[in-house]
Motif scaffolding. Structure first.
Motif, PDB file in Angstrom:
ATOM      1  N   GLY A 318       0.768  -1.238   0.000  1.00  0.00           N
ATOM      2  CA  GLY A 318       0.000   0.000   0.000  1.00  0.00           C
ATOM      3  C   GLY A 318       0.795   1.282   0.000  1.00  0.00           C
ATOM      4  N   PHE A 319       2.132   1.193  -0.134  1.00  0.00           N
ATOM      5  CA  PHE A 319       2.955   2.398   0.015  1.00  0.00           C
ATOM      6  C   PHE A 319       3.129   3.199  -1.270  1.00  0.00           C
ATOM      7  N   ASP A 320       2.496   2.795  -2.356  1.00  0.00           N
ATOM      8  CA  ASP A 320       2.611   3.564  -3.598  1.00  0.00           C
ATOM      9  C   ASP A 320       1.597   4.699  -3.569  1.00  0.00           C
ATOM     10  N   THR A 321       1.884   5.695  -2.733  1.00  0.00           N
ATOM     11  CA  THR A 321       0.907   6.725  -2.379  1.00  0.00           C
ATOM     12  C   THR A 321       0.945   7.917  -3.342  1.00  0.00           C
ATOM     13  N   HIS A 322       0.593   7.633  -4.626  1.00  0.00           N
ATOM     14  CA  HIS A 322       0.416   8.743  -5.571  1.00  0.00           C
ATOM     15  C   HIS A 322      -0.805   9.567  -5.186  1.00  0.00           C
ATOM     16  N   ILE A 326      -2.155  12.689   3.127  1.00  0.00           N
ATOM     17  CA  ILE A 326      -1.471  12.368   4.382  1.00  0.00           C
ATOM     18  C   ILE A 326      -2.112  11.179   5.073  1.00  0.00           C
ATOM     19  N   GLU A 327      -3.441  11.087   4.981  1.00  0.00           N
ATOM     20  CA  GLU A 327      -4.159  10.066   5.752  1.00  0.00           C
ATOM     21  C   GLU A 327      -3.732   8.659   5.371  1.00  0.00           C
ATOM     22  N   ALA A 328      -3.527   8.409   4.088  1.00  0.00           N
ATOM     23  CA  ALA A 328      -3.155   7.064   3.640  1.00  0.00           C
ATOM     24  C   ALA A 328      -1.830   6.640   4.250  1.00  0.00           C
ATOM     25  N   HIS A 329      -0.851   7.515   4.200  1.00  0.00           N
ATOM     26  CA  HIS A 329       0.464   7.164   4.738  1.00  0.00           C
ATOM     27  C   HIS A 329       0.428   7.065   6.258  1.00  0.00           C
ATOM     28  N   ASN A 330      -0.290   7.963   6.903  1.00  0.00           N
ATOM     29  CA  ASN A 330      -0.407   7.887   8.371  1.00  0.00           C
ATOM     30  C   ASN A 330      -1.001   6.551   8.820  1.00  0.00           C
ATOM     31  N   GLY A 331      -1.982   6.044   8.075  1.00  0.00           N
ATOM     32  CA  GLY A 331      -2.585   4.760   8.412  1.00  0.00           C
ATOM     33  C   GLY A 331      -1.592   3.615   8.282  1.00  0.00           C
ATOM     34  N   LEU A 332      -0.765   3.647   7.249  1.00  0.00           N
ATOM     35  CA  LEU A 332       0.266   2.619   7.071  1.00  0.00           C
ATOM     36  C   LEU A 332       1.287   2.667   8.201  1.00  0.00           C
ATOM     37  N   MET A 333       1.657   3.878   8.605  1.00  0.00           N
ATOM     38  CA  MET A 333       2.626   4.021   9.686  1.00  0.00           C
ATOM     39  C   MET A 333       2.059   3.513  11.013  1.00  0.00           C
TER      40      MET A 333
END
Length: 465
Positions: A318-322, A326-333
């Motif tokens: 899920g890290f291909d955050t085109h 911010i929310e998508a990456h924060n959730g992965l972290m």
């Protein structure tokens, strides 16, 4: 008619069962013959007094790691200016200190802050694929060899997992750096029994593939014995097949692997079902992968795996955050942080905290300059290393300026790496037991461009306390 149909269906059931067993034994990355022999020899005579485990957490897609580890107070305004819509306010972040130098962590990484503050985790800044040390002037002039497909997922995953330089004519390395390390340590002169287990459902894992070894892939669980245990026809047919004597060397070899695969499957299935880990793990894909790793590590001893060295491969996608902001990456972290904390606590619970190192890897970093909703493919990025052997509470390497048009910006904030993947892996391999001589050159072929033979001061100096 009924008799004929019964015979046909029974035969189908038997062949389906055999196909399942055969696929697991010989075609599903289970274990090479040499590796299997080494493992069973270890179960009879091995010792775990010198045990070391190495766990790779691969973040598939390219982690936006300059939002994972952001600048301290002095550089925060530059960070906000450059990151635009991806900038996170300082008040939301977790502040950490390496001596007097401060940094900030993503809002959902409170557990990683605790690990860092407890000196159980460190960061490696601006790591990426390189062939040799490279300056921006050399990059712009094209005067040094550069990694192939620098901003391509497939090419960079391959180079991150193999530590081998690719080219247009040689786009695949074939073996991974940890697989070659297992080959080296499985040499009789080293007297180490090793195993490799892959649990990630995301993408390919070349990391653990060697010339003489391959990982046991258990990401769907070890359910290979279902038909063998419950279907008498399948069991009878398989037992008869395994007892046969073959004139053909190929058939005999295949049957031997199948027999060992059944025994290995039984052993690992027993570990998964009966090994107890009291530490609570997140009910996430990554959390459950690391729970299984903890079980495999705990299951040492003559009746268990009893390996001196183990490598593990887990993944988070899920890290291909085109897009996603911010929310998508924060959730992965949040997922990564919680899973790492649980695994660290589990290693303490089972008494292996001082013997296991977990490290992160990813395709590449991402552009500091955002697109309309996310970020694009970059180059260098920040990684984490965790465990009792790690000199924790540090940020190793050179954390770059989060501005464009700097000495590490090759365009749109793509960071020219200042620490190579080769240096990163050589440091891990040296801790794991690979000597800094021809062994290290086998594991990390380009290492002499970064590290002198025979030197005991590892490339990432001070990483292990």
């Amino acid at each position: 008619m009924k008799t004929q149909m019964h015979k046909t269906m029974s035969r189908r059931r038997f062949l389906a069962g055999c196909g399942k067993m055969t696929g697991i034994g010989a075609m599903s990355s289970i274990l090479s013959l040499k590796m299997t022999n080494k493992l069973f020899a270890a179960r009879a005579t091995g010792s775990i007094t010198d045990y070391k485990g190495l766990v790779c957490l691969f973040m598939f897609g390219g982690n936006d790691s300059f939002n994972m580890l952001t600048p301290g107070v002095d550089g925060y305004s530059d960070y906000l200016d450059t990151r635009g819509i991806l900038g996170i306010s300082q008040a939301e972040m977790h502040q950490i200190f390496d001596g007097s130098q401060d940094y900030h962590l993503s809002p959902n990484m409170g557990s990683v802050k605790t690990l860092f503050d407890n000196e159980e985790l460190s960061f490696i800044a601006n790591v990426g694929t390189l062939i040799q040390p490279t300056s921006l002037a050399e990059y712009n002039a094209g005067s040094v060899s550069l990694p192939y497909g620098r901003f391509s997922h497939n090419d960079q995953i391959e180079q991150w997992q193999t530590s081998i330089s690719l080219s247009k004519t040689t786009p695949f390395a074939g073996t991974g750096w940890a697989g070659r390390m297992i080959d080296v340590l499985n040499d009789a002169a080293n007297n180490n029994a090793t195993t490799s287990v892959s649990l990630s459902p995301y993408g390919a894992n070349t990391t653990q593939v060697g010339k003489l070894s391959s990982p046991f892939n258990t990401y769907k669980g070890v359910d290979s014995l279902d038909l063998y245990d419950t279907d008498s026809l399948v069991k009878g047919g398989m037992d008869a097949t395994l007892e046969m004597q073959y004139a053909s060397v190929l058939h005999a070899h295949h049957n031997y692997i199948r027999e060992d695969a059944l025994e290995q499957s039984a052993l690992l299935e027993d570990i998964e079902q009966n090994t107890v880990i009291a530490t609570a793990f997140p009910d996430s894909g990554l959390g459950q992968q690391l729970l299984q790793v903890a079980k495999y590590i705990k299951a040492q001893g003559p009746e268990g795996l009893n390996a001196n060295r183990q490598t593990f491969f887990v993944g988070q996608g899920g890290f291909d955050t085109h897009g996603g902001g911010i929310e998508a990456h924060n959730g992965l972290m949040a997922s990564v942080s919680a899973a790492l904390m649980a695994f660290n606590e589990a290693m303490k619970e089972i008494g292996y905290h001082d013997r296991v190192v977990t490290y992160t890897a990813s395709d590449f970093g991402r552009t500091l300059v955002p697109n309309s909703a996310g970020s694009d493919h970059g180059w260098g990025g920040n990684q984490m290393v965790m465990g009792g052997p790690v000199n924790g509470g540090k940020v190793f390497g050179q954390y770059p300026s989060i501005l464009t048009e700097t000495t590490t910006d090759v365009g749109r904030g793509r960071q020219l790496p200042t620490t190579s993947v080769d240096e990163f892996y050589a440091s891990l391999a040296y801790w794991f037991g690979v000597e800094n001589n021809s062994e290290m050159e086998e594991v990390v072929p380009n290492i002499r461009n970064f590290w002198t033979a025979g030197s005991s001061d590892i490339p990432i100096s001070g990483l292990f306390g």
